[in-house]
Scaffold this motif. Sequence first.
Motif, PDB file in Angstrom:
ATOM      1  N   GLN A 118       0.869  -1.125   0.048  1.00 40.76           N
ATOM      2  CA  GLN A 118      -0.153   0.125  -0.194  1.00 40.76           C
ATOM      3  C   GLN A 118       0.699   1.091   0.146  1.00 40.76           C
ATOM      4  O   GLN A 118       0.579   2.274  -0.826  1.00 40.76           O
ATOM      5  N   ALA A 119       1.936   1.331   0.871  1.00 36.04           N
ATOM      6  CA  ALA A 119       2.746   2.410   0.831  1.00 36.04           C
ATOM      7  C   ALA A 119       3.493   2.399  -0.675  1.00 36.04           C
ATOM      8  O   ALA A 119       3.643   3.870  -0.974  1.00 36.04           O
ATOM      9  N   GLU A 120       3.861   1.499  -1.232  1.00 34.32           N
ATOM     10  CA  GLU A 120       4.512   1.511  -2.528  1.00 34.32           C
ATOM     11  C   GLU A 120       3.539   2.195  -3.656  1.00 34.32           C
ATOM     12  O   GLU A 120       3.818   3.009  -4.333  1.00 34.32           O
ATOM     13  N   ASN A 121       2.243   1.507  -3.439  1.00 29.70           N
ATOM     14  CA  ASN A 121       1.259   2.044  -4.112  1.00 29.70           C
ATOM     15  C   ASN A 121       1.124   3.344  -4.234  1.00 29.70           C
ATOM     16  O   ASN A 121       0.735   4.437  -5.206  1.00 29.70           O
ATOM     17  N   SER A 122       0.863   3.937  -2.988  1.00 32.63           N
ATOM     18  CA  SER A 122       0.835   5.403  -2.839  1.00 32.63           C
ATOM     19  C   SER A 122       1.884   6.236  -3.405  1.00 32.63           C
ATOM     20  O   SER A 122       1.583   7.333  -3.923  1.00 32.63           O
ATOM     21  N   VAL A 123       3.093   5.651  -3.209  1.00 34.01           N
ATOM     22  CA  VAL A 123       4.212   6.667  -3.797  1.00 34.01           C
ATOM     23  C   VAL A 123       4.269   6.507  -5.368  1.00 34.01           C
ATOM     24  O   VAL A 123       4.426   7.480  -6.045  1.00 34.01           O
ATOM     25  N   LEU A 124       3.781   5.297  -5.927  1.00 34.48           N
ATOM     26  CA  LEU A 124       3.689   5.325  -7.318  1.00 34.48           C
ATOM     27  C   LEU A 124       2.661   6.286  -7.821  1.00 34.48           C
ATOM     28  O   LEU A 124       2.946   6.894  -8.804  1.00 34.48           O
ATOM     29  N   LYS A 125       1.390   6.191  -7.174  1.00 35.49           N
ATOM     30  CA  LYS A 125       0.293   7.175  -7.387  1.00 35.49           C
ATOM     31  C   LYS A 125       0.766   8.769  -7.466  1.00 35.49           C
ATOM     32  O   LYS A 125       0.620   9.428  -8.182  1.00 35.49           O
ATOM     33  N   ALA A 126       1.716   9.242  -6.515  1.00 34.43           N
ATOM     34  CA  ALA A 126       2.299  10.374  -6.201  1.00 34.43           C
ATOM     35  C   ALA A 126       3.155  10.675  -7.471  1.00 34.43           C
ATOM     36  O   ALA A 126       3.108  11.928  -8.091  1.00 34.43           O
ATOM     37  N   GLU A 151       2.758  13.464 -10.301  1.00 36.09           N
ATOM     38  CA  GLU A 151       3.728  14.756 -10.649  1.00 36.09           C
ATOM     39  C   GLU A 151       3.871  14.475 -12.098  1.00 36.09           C
ATOM     40  O   GLU A 151       4.230  15.530 -12.797  1.00 36.09           O
ATOM     41  N   LEU A 152       4.224  13.260 -12.635  1.00 40.48           N
ATOM     42  CA  LEU A 152       4.766  12.941 -14.014  1.00 40.48           C
ATOM     43  C   LEU A 152       3.659  13.489 -14.911  1.00 40.48           C
ATOM     44  O   LEU A 152       3.868  14.020 -16.116  1.00 40.48           O
ATOM     45  N   SER A 153       2.449  13.257 -14.744  1.00 42.46           N
ATOM     46  CA  SER A 153       1.312  13.626 -15.321  1.00 42.46           C
ATOM     47  C   SER A 153       1.155  15.076 -15.324  1.00 42.46           C
ATOM     48  O   SER A 153       0.997  15.794 -16.565  1.00 42.46           O
ATOM     49  N   SER A 154       1.498  15.911 -14.254  1.00 37.08           N
ATOM     50  CA  SER A 154       1.592  17.339 -14.338  1.00 37.08           C
ATOM     51  C   SER A 154       2.375  17.899 -15.181  1.00 37.08           C
ATOM     52  O   SER A 154       2.352  18.876 -15.684  1.00 37.08           O
ATOM     53  N   ALA A 185       9.226   7.236  -1.295  1.00 33.60           N
ATOM     54  CA  ALA A 185       8.571   6.745   0.184  1.00 33.60           C
ATOM     55  C   ALA A 185       9.254   7.737   1.223  1.00 33.60           C
ATOM     56  O   ALA A 185       8.371   7.822   2.201  1.00 33.60           O
ATOM     57  N   GLU A 186      10.525   8.021   1.131  1.00 34.67           N
ATOM     58  CA  GLU A 186      11.029   8.769   2.283  1.00 34.67           C
ATOM     59  C   GLU A 186      10.362  10.065   2.667  1.00 34.67           C
ATOM     60  O   GLU A 186      10.144  10.356   3.655  1.00 34.67           O
ATOM     61  N   HIS A 187       9.874  10.733   1.397  1.00 30.05           N
ATOM     62  CA  HIS A 187       9.234  11.920   1.632  1.00 30.05           C
ATOM     63  C   HIS A 187       7.681  11.502   2.113  1.00 30.05           C
ATOM     64  O   HIS A 187       6.969  12.567   2.577  1.00 30.05           O
ATOM     65  N   MET A 188       7.239  10.459   1.747  1.00 33.34           N
ATOM     66  CA  MET A 188       5.711  10.168   1.916  1.00 33.34           C
ATOM     67  C   MET A 188       5.380   9.891   3.378  1.00 33.34           C
ATOM     68  O   MET A 188       4.287  10.248   3.919  1.00 33.34           O
ATOM     69  N   PHE A 189       6.356   9.014   3.864  1.00 39.15           N
ATOM     70  CA  PHE A 189       5.836   8.656   5.155  1.00 39.15           C
ATOM     71  C   PHE A 189       7.004   8.675   6.157  1.00 39.15           C
ATOM     72  O   PHE A 189       8.210   8.336   5.939  1.00 39.15           O
ATOM     73  N   HIS A 190       6.696   9.238   7.288  1.00 34.15           N
ATOM     74  CA  HIS A 190       7.421   9.597   8.375  1.00 34.15           C
ATOM     75  C   HIS A 190       7.215   8.422   9.587  1.00 34.15           C
ATOM     76  O   HIS A 190       6.004   8.471   9.936  1.00 34.15           O
TER      77      HIS A 190
END
Length: 186
Positions: free
Chosen positions: A114-122, A126-129, A180-185
């Motif tokens: 789930q964490a990896e999925n969240s990173v990939l979605k973010a 960002e790439l879409s933007s 992942a480092e920036h998403m989850f602390h």
Amino acid sequence: MINPTLQRMSHLVQSFSVVFLYWFYHQVLMASPGGTSSGSSMFHSSGSSEDLQAAMDEKKRKRMISNRESARRSRLRKQKHLDDLMALANQLRKENSRVLAVLNLTTRHCAAAQAENSVLKAQMMELSSRLESLNEMLDIFNVNSSSSSSFFMGDGLHAIDNSISPLIQSYTTQPIMAAAEHMFHH
């Protein structure tokens, strides 16, 4: 056909025989242990009462032994059943511990996915933007280059191309910030 009168007499004789045998049985076999019964002393032997009592005592003793053996077998069956239940309970406890360990491991893997999925979605967002911004820049460049094509002949086109090129290059070489480092602390 049998005569009805004869049939009734036969029935009376049979009934009388049954009553007489019943009376005789009680007089001879059920007589008092030390004495005689009225009119039955000649049929009563002195040892028959003791023999009957001894036979009854032997039967009672055998029944008691049989009951004790049956109770012992019952206790053994109950003990075996209890032992089997205890073994099953231990086996189920071990199985429960194993399933719990697998569940915990699966839960950790699920959380990581789930964490990896969240990173990939973010990263995708960002790439879409970035892609949308680049497409807008290209649209502006294409509009400008087609509307004033005479102006951009020769060195003019090269000058605009040189001014946009570093902007596009810096924008495309910029690292993706979603990680992942920036998403989850933790």
